[in-house]
Design a protein around this motif. Sequence first.
Motif, PDB file in Angstrom:
ATOM      1  N   LYS A 176       0.426  -0.951   0.005  1.00  0.00           N
ATOM      2  CA  LYS A 176       0.028  -0.380  -0.054  1.00  0.00           C
ATOM      3  C   LYS A 176       1.065   1.254   0.009  1.00  0.00           C
ATOM      4  CE  LYS A 176      -3.213   0.465   3.008  1.00  0.00           C
ATOM      5  NZ  LYS A 176      -3.794   0.401   4.650  1.00  0.00           N
ATOM      6  N   TYR A 177       1.988   1.111   0.605  1.00  0.00           N
ATOM      7  CA  TYR A 177       2.898   2.473   1.282  1.00  0.00           C
ATOM      8  C   TYR A 177       3.080   2.830  -0.676  1.00  0.00           C
ATOM      9  CZ  TYR A 177       6.910   5.130   1.858  1.00  0.00           C
ATOM     10  OH  TYR A 177       7.798   6.494   2.885  1.00  0.00           O
ATOM     11  N   LEU A 178       3.671   1.115  -1.048  1.00  0.00           N
ATOM     12  CA  LEU A 178       4.460   1.880  -2.355  1.00  0.00           C
ATOM     13  C   LEU A 178       4.360   2.330  -3.656  1.00  0.00           C
ATOM     14  CD1 LEU A 178       7.358  -1.189  -2.488  1.00  0.00           C
ATOM     15  CD2 LEU A 178       7.648   1.229  -1.809  1.00  0.00           C
ATOM     16  N   LEU A 179       2.877   1.647  -3.966  1.00  0.00           N
ATOM     17  CA  LEU A 179       1.258   2.602  -4.682  1.00  0.00           C
ATOM     18  C   LEU A 179       0.765   3.725  -4.396  1.00  0.00           C
ATOM     19  CD1 LEU A 179      -0.917  -0.686  -4.598  1.00  0.00           C
ATOM     20  CD2 LEU A 179       0.437  -0.108  -6.261  1.00  0.00           C
ATOM     21  N   THR A 180       1.112   3.831  -2.760  1.00  0.00           N
ATOM     22  CA  THR A 180       0.833   5.147  -3.308  1.00  0.00           C
ATOM     23  C   THR A 180       2.008   6.583  -3.080  1.00  0.00           C
ATOM     24  OG1 THR A 180       0.202   4.424  -0.155  1.00  0.00           O
ATOM     25  CG2 THR A 180      -0.136   6.652  -1.279  1.00  0.00           C
ATOM     26  N   LEU A 181       3.153   6.089  -2.571  1.00  0.00           N
ATOM     27  CA  LEU A 181       4.325   6.618  -2.901  1.00  0.00           C
ATOM     28  C   LEU A 181       4.824   6.581  -5.275  1.00  0.00           C
ATOM     29  CD1 LEU A 181       6.517   7.628  -1.635  1.00  0.00           C
ATOM     30  CD2 LEU A 181       7.869   5.541  -1.953  1.00  0.00           C
ATOM     31  N   GLY A 182       4.474   5.415  -4.808  1.00  0.00           N
ATOM     32  CA  GLY A 182       4.616   5.437  -6.623  1.00  0.00           C
ATOM     33  C   GLY A 182       3.545   6.636  -7.118  1.00  0.00           C
ATOM     34  N   LEU A 183       2.278   6.567  -6.773  1.00  0.00           N
ATOM     35  CA  LEU A 183       1.282   7.379  -7.586  1.00  0.00           C
ATOM     36  C   LEU A 183       1.527   8.729  -7.607  1.00  0.00           C
ATOM     37  CD1 LEU A 183      -1.701   7.900  -8.184  1.00  0.00           C
ATOM     38  CD2 LEU A 183      -2.277   8.527  -6.040  1.00  0.00           C
ATOM     39  N   THR A 184       1.980   9.155  -5.824  1.00  0.00           N
ATOM     40  CA  THR A 184       2.778  10.825  -5.449  1.00  0.00           C
ATOM     41  C   THR A 184       3.933  10.645  -6.612  1.00  0.00           C
ATOM     42  OG1 THR A 184       3.901  10.472  -3.797  1.00  0.00           O
ATOM     43  CG2 THR A 184       1.819  10.483  -3.369  1.00  0.00           C
ATOM     44  N   MET A 185       5.019  10.372  -6.290  1.00  0.00           N
ATOM     45  CA  MET A 185       5.868  10.236  -7.927  1.00  0.00           C
ATOM     46  C   MET A 185       5.440  10.526  -9.102  1.00  0.00           C
ATOM     47  SD  MET A 185       8.845   7.455  -5.482  1.00  0.00           S
ATOM     48  CE  MET A 185      10.117   8.482  -6.543  1.00  0.00           C
ATOM     49  N   SER A 186       4.684   9.294  -8.898  1.00  0.00           N
ATOM     50  CA  SER A 186       3.697  10.239 -10.834  1.00  0.00           C
ATOM     51  C   SER A 186       3.719  11.066 -11.270  1.00  0.00           C
ATOM     52  CB  SER A 186       2.619   9.421 -11.125  1.00  0.00           C
ATOM     53  OG  SER A 186       2.782   8.084 -10.930  1.00  0.00           O
ATOM     54  N   MET A 187       2.765  11.778 -10.336  1.00  0.00           N
ATOM     55  CA  MET A 187       1.909  13.234 -10.111  1.00  0.00           C
ATOM     56  C   MET A 187       4.272  13.731  -9.807  1.00  0.00           C
ATOM     57  SD  MET A 187      -0.432  12.709  -6.861  1.00  0.00           S
ATOM     58  CE  MET A 187      -0.912  14.739  -6.574  1.00  0.00           C
ATOM     59  N   ALA A 188       4.127  13.694  -9.263  1.00  0.00           N
ATOM     60  CA  ALA A 188       5.770  14.942  -9.121  1.00  0.00           C
ATOM     61  C   ALA A 188       6.231  14.716 -10.106  1.00  0.00           C
ATOM     62  CB  ALA A 188       6.867  14.091  -7.721  1.00  0.00           C
ATOM     63  N   GLY A 189       6.376  13.242 -10.942  1.00  0.00           N
ATOM     64  CA  GLY A 189       7.100  13.311 -12.238  1.00  0.00           C
ATOM     65  C   GLY A 189       6.179  14.172 -13.816  1.00  0.00           C
ATOM     66  N   LEU A 190       5.176  14.200 -13.233  1.00  0.00           N
ATOM     67  CA  LEU A 190       4.086  14.923 -14.490  1.00  0.00           C
ATOM     68  C   LEU A 190       4.498  16.884 -14.120  1.00  0.00           C
ATOM     69  CD1 LEU A 190       1.973  15.600 -16.011  1.00  0.00           C
ATOM     70  CD2 LEU A 190       0.474  15.488 -14.162  1.00  0.00           C
ATOM     71  N   GLY A 191       5.132  17.279 -12.975  1.00  0.00           N
ATOM     72  CA  GLY A 191       5.347  18.626 -12.504  1.00  0.00           C
ATOM     73  C   GLY A 191       6.043  18.326 -13.231  1.00  0.00           C
ATOM     74  N   LEU A 192       7.069  17.288 -13.057  1.00  0.00           N
ATOM     75  CA  LEU A 192       8.671  17.916 -13.466  1.00  0.00           C
ATOM     76  C   LEU A 192       8.934  17.678 -15.172  1.00  0.00           C
ATOM     77  CD1 LEU A 192      10.683  15.594 -10.975  1.00  0.00           C
ATOM     78  CD2 LEU A 192      10.648  17.954 -11.174  1.00  0.00           C
ATOM     79  N   PHE A 193       8.491  17.117 -15.649  1.00  0.00           N
ATOM     80  CA  PHE A 193       8.172  16.740 -17.149  1.00  0.00           C
ATOM     81  C   PHE A 193       7.375  18.178 -18.019  1.00  0.00           C
ATOM     82  CE2 PHE A 193       5.737  16.345 -20.912  1.00  0.00           C
ATOM     83  CZ  PHE A 193       6.070  16.436 -21.961  1.00  0.00           C
ATOM     84  N   ALA A 194       6.278  18.959 -16.860  1.00  0.00           N
ATOM     85  CA  ALA A 194       5.325  20.401 -17.176  1.00  0.00           C
ATOM     86  C   ALA A 194       7.227  21.435 -17.004  1.00  0.00           C
ATOM     87  CB  ALA A 194       4.188  20.391 -16.205  1.00  0.00           C
ATOM     88  N   LEU A 195       8.077  21.562 -15.840  1.00  0.00           N
ATOM     89  CA  LEU A 195       8.636  21.802 -15.725  1.00  0.00           C
ATOM     90  C   LEU A 195      10.208  22.334 -16.500  1.00  0.00           C
ATOM     91  CD1 LEU A 195       8.864  21.527 -11.719  1.00  0.00           C
ATOM     92  CD2 LEU A 195       8.416  23.859 -13.290  1.00  0.00           C
ATOM     93  N   TYR A 196      10.094  21.194 -16.751  1.00  0.00           N
ATOM     94  CA  TYR A 196      11.574  20.910 -18.480  1.00  0.00           C
ATOM     95  C   TYR A 196      11.117  21.242 -19.015  1.00  0.00           C
ATOM     96  CZ  TYR A 196      14.154  18.592 -21.981  1.00  0.00           C
ATOM     97  OH  TYR A 196      15.017  18.575 -22.738  1.00  0.00           O
ATOM     98  N   TYR A 197       9.358  21.469 -19.711  1.00  0.00           N
ATOM     99  CA  TYR A 197       8.944  21.863 -21.116  1.00  0.00           C
ATOM    100  C   TYR A 197       8.938  23.689 -20.956  1.00  0.00           C
ATOM    101  CZ  TYR A 197       5.578  22.871 -24.572  1.00  0.00           C
ATOM    102  OH  TYR A 197       4.663  23.346 -25.675  1.00  0.00           O
ATOM    103  N   THR A 198       8.652  23.695 -19.453  1.00  0.00           N
ATOM    104  CA  THR A 198       8.625  25.562 -19.272  1.00  0.00           C
ATOM    105  C   THR A 198       9.351  25.916 -18.973  1.00  0.00           C
ATOM    106  OG1 THR A 198       6.720  24.940 -17.931  1.00  0.00           O
ATOM    107  CG2 THR A 198       7.863  27.135 -17.675  1.00  0.00           C
ATOM    108  N   ILE A 199      10.454  25.398 -19.116  1.00  0.00           N
ATOM    109  CA  ILE A 199      12.444  26.180 -18.627  1.00  0.00           C
ATOM    110  C   ILE A 199      12.986  25.202 -19.991  1.00  0.00           C
ATOM    111  CG2 ILE A 199      14.225  25.511 -17.492  1.00  0.00           C
ATOM    112  CD1 ILE A 199      13.003  24.571 -15.615  1.00  0.00           C
ATOM    113  N   THR A 200      12.718  24.679 -20.779  1.00  0.00           N
ATOM    114  CA  THR A 200      13.350  25.099 -22.263  1.00  0.00           C
ATOM    115  C   THR A 200      12.999  25.380 -23.259  1.00  0.00           C
ATOM    116  OG1 THR A 200      11.972  22.782 -22.365  1.00  0.00           O
ATOM    117  CG2 THR A 200      14.470  22.353 -22.071  1.00  0.00           C
TER     118      THR A 200
END
Lengths: 179, 478
Positions: B49-73
């Motif tokens: 359960k912990y790993l699944l939750t972590l996976g979800l939150t890290m995917s959200m963070a990943g989406l944000g980081l991708f959008a940040l990468y797109y913004t910065i570049t």
Amino acid sequence: MNAAPVGIIGEITDVNKVMSAAEQIRDAGYRQWDIHTPYPVHGLDKAMGVKRSILTYISFVGMVGGLSTALGLQWWTGAFDYILNIGGKGFFNWQFSMPIDFELSILGTAIFTVVGLFGLCRIPTWYNRYQDDDSFKKATDDVFVITIDAEDDRFSAEGTQDLLKRLGAQNVHLVTNHA
Amino acid sequence: MTVAQEQQINQRGASHEEPVREQLVLGNPSMKDITARIASIVESKITTKYLLTLGLTMSMAGLGLFALYYTITTGIGVWGLNNPVGWGWDITNFVFWIGIGHAGTLISAILFLFRQKWRTAINRSAEAMTLFAVVCALTMVLSHTGRPWLFYWLLPYPNQMQMWINFRSPLAWDVFAVNTYFAVSLMFWFVGLIPDLATIRNYVKSDLAKKIYSFFSLGWTGSTRHWHHYEIAYMILAGISTPLVLSVHSVVSFDFTVGIMPGWHTTIFPPYFVAGAIFSGFAMVMTLMVIAREILDLKQFITLKHFENMNKIILATGMMVGYAYAMEMFIAWYSGSQWERWIFINRALGDYAWAYWTMVLCNVVSPQVYWFKKARRSIPLMFIISIFVNIGMWFERFTIIATTLHHDFLPASWGYYTPTWVEISIFIGTFGIFLTLFLLFAKFVPVIAIAEVKAIMPGAQPSHHHDHAHAPAAVEAH
């Protein structure tokens, strides 16, 4: 090679007992000793005769340092080193300098407080002569652990153990250096 | 914890001594129990359960980081910002996250100075939230600069242009306020952690864990001579964090008030922002603690009494915020300035009226249920209200920013701002970063201040006052 004595350890679980034990060890004239507790016990430092900490003075120096840095920085850059007219505002005024004066005073105080705390407690020190003793490890759990160092002038292997036993300490024993 | 266990705890609690006040820790656990209960979280097995939750939150963070990468570049043109609305979700999120952090400092510093013992169960996690929220806020504010790799331009440093930053600008004050806030919160948090990390160091079995916790506990032994300095240090840090927390959101509000835009140029902003920050921060603490208490099984330590106290603060600060909304309206009318009046009429009835009334409903109306004790102690209700407050406080910042900007002095340049997927993704990403950090914290760091809880247990402190006439100084004087 003989095992050199490090000190005597004793365990106390009752908080009132440790208070009176602290006062009596202090009154017996011991200097190099300590009580390790899992949480701060109100008044135990006084009972041990610990001198008032100088940390407040260190923090105060940090505050003054932060404040003077802020004032100096804003005055020197704006009104001395590179004078630049921005919207007709003053080059330096104490009014607009307030936010940064305040923030850097806080930052200076905090840094000096933490560094001062580390210095006064001699941390980080990743070694303690008692660290392998099982009683000593209980000090972070639920036991008040008294340690009296062998370097103390009044230290004697038997006499000090008797004193601790008389004060109600349990599991009193001599800790030796295995090296 | 099962119902039977809970009943048992309550019975044991009742048989001990009839407490005048509600107990802060249920079931009278021994010191050993407290250590084991909290330190064992670190050693417990990582669940799916912990790993699944972590996976979800890290995917959200990943989406944000991708959008940040797109913004910065690509540049911040990928956001929905344009004239006349130059600040949108970026600054809204910045103010939102900075505000979230304020509850942590309030709980750890202000409640400490007021000797509110109930803070010990929640202060550690609330302080952690402060740090993580400031990380999110810094992410927002750095990305909105457009060229974040030149972040050091915000700092006064000697450079080849021989120029200095403009200390007359509230944006420069903000840099100092937010970074000081982060640094001081980190120091305060870490100093509080040292004794507990030492407890964990002595508790864990595995070699690797022992090494890691040994390293971070800095060799703390619990020496009374050290506690003596430590308590003073903690008091000083609490003492300076209290004005600090009040100053940070005040300085953030200066970003608006020092400008001459109608709707922003008001003296009520600093206290209004601070009250709102504490309000939203407590709501976020509530949301996460309701979940964490359930998952980490901390019902013994985080009781309904804690929640009830927090709900009282939410009610009080919610009323302050409501008062500020009303007072803003009144002052706009009383000012006699047509621009000021018009902005506020537009705020309530214009294009962004939906955002304004969402804010009023969430922030002013919804907490009113907390007048009733039953509501203050109902877990499902407080969970829902806390989310309402989070939403409402986000809309407050959005309303302030968007309504003032979208209709400026020239009707020809009026516009309407909507975010693009990039801004929305970055916002989701900041939640991902925040929750990921919180999950890691909850697993690997003592979530409850072990030493502080022990210190407030019944019988933990000496029961009689010692005669200070025997103190060495007095003895020597004879």
